[in-house]
Write an enzyme that holds these catalytic residues in place. Structure first.
Site, PDB file in Angstrom:
ATOM      1  CE  LYS A   1      -2.845  -4.595   0.505  1.00  0.00           C
ATOM      2  NZ  LYS A   1      -3.891  -4.101   1.343  1.00  0.00           N
TER       3      LYS A   1
ATOM      4  CB  CYS B   1      -2.409  -3.575   4.889  1.00  0.00           C
ATOM      5  SG  CYS B   1      -4.000  -2.926   4.578  1.00  0.00           S
TER       6      CYS B   1
ATOM      7  CG  ASP C   1      -2.142  -1.087   0.925  1.00  0.00           C
ATOM      8  OD1 ASP C   1      -2.378  -1.137  -0.158  1.00  0.00           O
ATOM      9  OD2 ASP C   1      -2.591  -1.310   2.135  1.00  0.00           O
TER      10      ASP C   1
END
Length: 210
Positions: free
Chosen positions: A124, A157, A26
């Protein structure tokens, strides 16, 4: 090198990066760029800014060592009208994501402009890089047994990806200075909770091994 695993989950073992891949979680424009959706809505993180230089050095070194660099990029599914149709965990906390941001195959879900490009991008739909994605299949096809996990956010995450990687029998390297959280206390607590599952080396220590 040899590192002790704390907590008794795994025995100490010889550890190397001969079959490793770098997972960048991310580190995308919507999360970290001043023009990204998070910054535009007042949800940017100065802690995220702080890890960009270290991650940049690690990506560059990984590429020089011919190690695969894989971006795992969060996105939300959308309907024909462009509005989010999934990811309630995200859209409840960030209502503006219903209408914009984290859209697949856009500038916002691409690698942060200040970082070198990834070799491969995995989209994702949830926190973990493994959940509902082909990441495990890809890594096994590349004959990878070790993942170096960096990015955002440590308690969300990163933690989800590390725990899934461990459950899938990958060795895990987790650089404390290559991850960040909105709350430094949660960052430290998450690293401690993941210490039985991971080898925690700073970014420059990992680069030295490459």
């Amino acid at each position: 090198m040899t590192r002790e695993y704390v907590g008794g989950y795994r025995a100490a073992e010889a550890f190397d990066l001969a079959r490793a891949a770098l997972l960048v979680i991310d580190m995308t424009n919507d999360f970290g760029h001043p023009d990204g959706v998070y910054a535009r809505h007042g949800a940017s993180s100065t802690a995220l800014d702080g890890i960009v230089p270290a991650i940049g050095r690690l990506i560059t070194s990984a590429k020089a060592a011919r190690m695969p660099v894989i971006l795992c990029s969060q996105f939300v599914f959308t309907g024909a009208d462009g509005r989010a149709i999934s990811s309630p965990g995200l859209t409840t906390a960030r209502e503006w994501l219903i209408d914009e941001g984290l859209r697949r195959n856009t500038w916002g879900t691409s690698m942060l402009e200040s970082l070198p490009a990834a070799d491969i991008t995995i989209d994702k739909p949830r926190a973990s890089g493994f959940f509902a994605t082909p990441l495990d299949l890809l890594l096994r096809g590349l004959d990878i047994d070790t993942v170096i996990v960096v990015g955002a956010y440590t308690n969300q995450c990163i933690a989800s990806t590390v725990r899934d990687a461990w459950a899938l029998d990958y060795r895990i390297v987790l650089p404390p200075d290559g991850t960040a959280a909105f709350d430094p206390t949660l960052h430290r607590a998450t690293l401690e909770s993941l210490s039985p599952l991971s080898v925690q080396l700073n970014v420059d220590e990992v680069i030295a091994l490459l």
